[in-house]
Design a protein around this motif. Structure first.
Motif, PDB file in Angstrom:
ATOM      1  N   UNK A  26      16.246 -47.092  -1.081  1.00  0.00           N
ATOM      2  CA  UNK A  26      16.420 -48.117  -0.262  1.00  0.00           C
ATOM      3  C   UNK A  26      15.683 -49.420  -0.834  1.00  0.00           C
ATOM      4  N   UNK A  27      14.187 -49.123  -1.303  1.00  0.00           N
ATOM      5  CA  UNK A  27      13.655 -50.014  -1.900  1.00  0.00           C
ATOM      6  C   UNK A  27      14.416 -51.007  -3.099  1.00  0.00           C
ATOM      7  N   UNK A  28      15.143 -50.173  -3.979  1.00  0.00           N
ATOM      8  CA  UNK A  28      15.987 -50.635  -5.046  1.00  0.00           C
ATOM      9  C   UNK A  28      16.890 -51.642  -4.405  1.00  0.00           C
ATOM     10  N   UNK A  29      17.683 -51.074  -3.468  1.00  0.00           N
ATOM     11  CA  UNK A  29      18.947 -51.940  -2.964  1.00  0.00           C
ATOM     12  C   UNK A  29      18.327 -53.058  -2.396  1.00  0.00           C
ATOM     13  N   UNK A  30      17.279 -53.129  -1.381  1.00  0.00           N
ATOM     14  CA  UNK A  30      16.834 -54.170  -0.537  1.00  0.00           C
ATOM     15  C   UNK A  30      16.120 -55.026  -1.393  1.00  0.00           C
ATOM     16  N   UNK A  31      15.263 -54.593  -2.390  1.00  0.00           N
ATOM     17  CA  UNK A  31      14.370 -55.453  -3.344  1.00  0.00           C
ATOM     18  C   UNK A  31      15.368 -56.200  -3.989  1.00  0.00           C
ATOM     19  N   UNK A  32      16.341 -55.689  -4.602  1.00  0.00           N
ATOM     20  CA  UNK A  32      17.422 -56.245  -5.514  1.00  0.00           C
ATOM     21  C   UNK A  32      18.217 -57.495  -4.736  1.00  0.00           C
ATOM     22  N   UNK A  33      18.690 -57.097  -3.429  1.00  0.00           N
ATOM     23  CA  UNK A  33      19.271 -57.859  -2.629  1.00  0.00           C
ATOM     24  C   UNK A  33      18.585 -59.272  -2.279  1.00  0.00           C
ATOM     25  N   UNK A  34      17.371 -59.059  -1.726  1.00  0.00           N
ATOM     26  CA  UNK A  34      16.547 -60.113  -1.277  1.00  0.00           C
ATOM     27  C   UNK A  34      15.534 -60.586  -2.125  1.00  0.00           C
ATOM     28  N   UNK A  35      15.242 -60.126  -3.068  1.00  0.00           N
ATOM     29  CA  UNK A  35      14.151 -60.335  -3.913  1.00  0.00           C
ATOM     30  C   UNK A  35      12.782 -60.008  -3.704  1.00  0.00           C
ATOM     31  N   UNK A  48       4.793 -45.559   4.504  1.00  0.00           N
ATOM     32  CA  UNK A  48       5.352 -46.732   4.829  1.00  0.00           C
ATOM     33  C   UNK A  48       4.891 -47.984   3.933  1.00  0.00           C
ATOM     34  N   UNK A  49       5.675 -49.027   3.588  1.00  0.00           N
ATOM     35  CA  UNK A  49       5.260 -50.009   2.610  1.00  0.00           C
ATOM     36  C   UNK A  49       5.981 -51.381   3.617  1.00  0.00           C
ATOM     37  N   UNK A  50       5.228 -52.307   2.797  1.00  0.00           N
ATOM     38  CA  UNK A  50       5.854 -53.652   3.452  1.00  0.00           C
ATOM     39  C   UNK A  50       6.722 -54.408   2.213  1.00  0.00           C
ATOM     40  N   UNK A  51       7.932 -55.167   2.631  1.00  0.00           N
ATOM     41  CA  UNK A  51       8.388 -55.948   1.727  1.00  0.00           C
ATOM     42  C   UNK A  51       7.785 -57.372   1.512  1.00  0.00           C
ATOM     43  N   UNK A  52       7.489 -57.903   0.415  1.00  0.00           N
ATOM     44  CA  UNK A  52       6.929 -59.068   0.151  1.00  0.00           C
ATOM     45  C   UNK A  52       7.884 -60.121  -0.479  1.00  0.00           C
ATOM     46  N   UNK A  53       7.902 -61.186   0.161  1.00  0.00           N
ATOM     47  CA  UNK A  53       8.727 -62.408  -0.396  1.00  0.00           C
ATOM     48  C   UNK A  53       7.661 -63.303  -0.795  1.00  0.00           C
ATOM     49  N   UNK A  54       7.661 -63.667  -2.127  1.00  0.00           N
ATOM     50  CA  UNK A  54       6.655 -64.574  -2.765  1.00  0.00           C
ATOM     51  C   UNK A  54       5.283 -64.288  -2.135  1.00  0.00           C
ATOM     52  N   UNK A  55       4.976 -63.053  -1.899  1.00  0.00           N
ATOM     53  CA  UNK A  55       3.738 -62.839  -1.629  1.00  0.00           C
ATOM     54  C   UNK A  55       3.519 -62.574  -0.009  1.00  0.00           C
ATOM     55  N   UNK A  56       4.425 -63.099   0.768  1.00  0.00           N
ATOM     56  CA  UNK A  56       4.420 -62.765   2.249  1.00  0.00           C
ATOM     57  C   UNK A  56       5.105 -61.732   2.608  1.00  0.00           C
ATOM     58  N   UNK A  58       7.483 -59.724   4.711  1.00  0.00           N
ATOM     59  CA  UNK A  58       8.782 -59.999   5.072  1.00  0.00           C
ATOM     60  C   UNK A  58       9.397 -58.907   5.978  1.00  0.00           C
ATOM     61  N   UNK A  59       9.089 -57.468   5.755  1.00  0.00           N
ATOM     62  CA  UNK A  59       9.790 -56.627   6.631  1.00  0.00           C
ATOM     63  C   UNK A  59       8.994 -55.063   6.174  1.00  0.00           C
ATOM     64  N   UNK A  60       9.195 -54.071   6.830  1.00  0.00           N
ATOM     65  CA  UNK A  60       8.757 -52.851   6.442  1.00  0.00           C
ATOM     66  C   UNK A  60       9.805 -51.788   6.450  1.00  0.00           C
ATOM     67  N   UNK A  61       9.322 -50.814   5.639  1.00  0.00           N
ATOM     68  CA  UNK A  61      10.365 -49.756   5.100  1.00  0.00           C
ATOM     69  C   UNK A  61       9.455 -48.408   5.010  1.00  0.00           C
ATOM     70  N   UNK A  62      10.011 -47.406   5.711  1.00  0.00           N
ATOM     71  CA  UNK A  62       9.603 -46.010   5.628  1.00  0.00           C
ATOM     72  C   UNK A  62      10.764 -44.952   5.869  1.00  0.00           C
ATOM     73  N   UNK A  63      10.212 -43.668   5.566  1.00  0.00           N
ATOM     74  CA  UNK A  63      11.093 -42.512   5.746  1.00  0.00           C
ATOM     75  C   UNK A  63      11.476 -42.469   7.287  1.00  0.00           C
ATOM     76  N   UNK A  64      12.794 -42.048   7.256  1.00  0.00           N
ATOM     77  CA  UNK A  64      13.072 -41.509   8.780  1.00  0.00           C
ATOM     78  C   UNK A  64      12.177 -40.464   9.164  1.00  0.00           C
ATOM     79  N   UNK A  65      11.648 -40.902  10.484  1.00  0.00           N
ATOM     80  CA  UNK A  65      10.664 -39.877  11.063  1.00  0.00           C
ATOM     81  C   UNK A  65      11.495 -38.680  11.397  1.00  0.00           C
ATOM     82  N   UNK A  66      12.866 -38.895  11.999  1.00  0.00           N
ATOM     83  CA  UNK A  66      13.546 -37.620  12.325  1.00  0.00           C
ATOM     84  C   UNK A  66      14.610 -37.561  11.091  1.00  0.00           C
ATOM     85  N   UNK A  67      14.740 -36.602  10.254  1.00  0.00           N
ATOM     86  CA  UNK A  67      15.784 -36.509   9.262  1.00  0.00           C
ATOM     87  C   UNK A  67      17.275 -36.682   9.752  1.00  0.00           C
ATOM     88  N   UNK A  68      17.363 -36.240  11.027  1.00  0.00           N
ATOM     89  CA  UNK A  68      18.702 -36.169  11.437  1.00  0.00           C
ATOM     90  C   UNK A  68      19.173 -37.616  11.901  1.00  0.00           C
TER      91      UNK A  68
END
Length: 248
Positions: A26-35, A48-56, A58-68
């Protein structure tokens, strides 16, 4: 580039994050799509990690809490007092799914659902104030909800956040919502083929290029690019089936 590093006013969609079945992919997909770049992995916060756009932020991303569970984007509304907002959610017929939970010094989060079952979050800012960049390519542009009963939904969100509404001419009952004089997002009925619930729209430099990139990465197009008075917009889903929109 519009940026902000102070807490957002109550009721403002202030943060978005993604529950991923495969975090590196997911990091690879969204990182490439949105820079986007990414903050360092945080085992103490479940990866959990934060997505940064030009150092700011922009969004968060983490593993699904419920695998289902299904992967999805969650919209969080700013809440200066998360506990009091939870009381209003319950009083208005909604459900608090995750009670106020402190996330270190960064803030307090809540996961809730409106009476029609549409999930959303609350964020009470600490050191983490939410999105720091918005309305620019690769950042949050808009949040809206497609619901079964728009009238009942408007009553619920007005009771919780104090929203007022303005109907968009020619948009089949779609309304914007606001807490002051600036539209913060939108709310309307279900459209054929469109996903139900709260949706996230990202600004992009080219809608057509973004759609092509999604398709090349095994995502799908739910609504082909179309021109509106607000910009050129498309609805897509990522390779794991999570829906989002892009707008030029």
């Amino acid at each position: 580039m519009p940026t902000r590093d102070t807490p957002w006013p109550d009721g403002t969609p202030c943060w978005i994050d993604y529950g991923a079945p495969d975090v590196p992919a997911a990091k690879a997909f969204y990182g490439s799509l949105f820079g986007w770049d990414w903050t360092a992995d945080s085992p103490e916060f479940g990866g959990y990690v934060n997505a940064l756009k030009n150092g700011h932020q922009a969004a968060g991303l983490g593993p699904l809490v419920d695998p289902g569970a299904s992967p999805s984007w969650t919209t969080y509304f700013a809440a200066g007092d998360a506990a009091a907002t939870c009381d209003r959610i319950r009083q208005a017929g909604g459900t608090v799914v995750v009670e106020p939970m402190e996330v270190g010094p960064m803030g307090t989060m809540v996961v809730a659902a409106d009476p029609q079952g549409n999930a959303f979050g609350l964020w009470q800012a600490g050191t983490h104030t939410g999105v720091q960049v918005y309305g620019e390519p690769g950042s949050l542009a808009w949040n809206d909800a497609a619901v079964d009963d728009p009238g009942a939904a408007r009553e619920f969100y007005a009771a919780v956040f104090g929203f007022t509404y303005d109907e968009v001419p020619g948009a089949e009952g779609y309304t914007t919502f606001a807490t002051a004089d600036r539209p913060l997002g939108g709310l309307g009925g279900l459209a054929p083929g469109a996903p139900k619930g709260w949706a996230t729209c990202f600004a992009v430099a080219s809608t057509d290029d973004a759609v092509a990139a999604v398709e090349a990465a095994d995502g799908k197009v739910t609504m082909a690019p179309m021109d509106t008075e607000y910009g050129r917009v498309a609805v897509v889903s990522d390779p794991w089936g999570a829906s989002f929109s892009v707008m030029q």
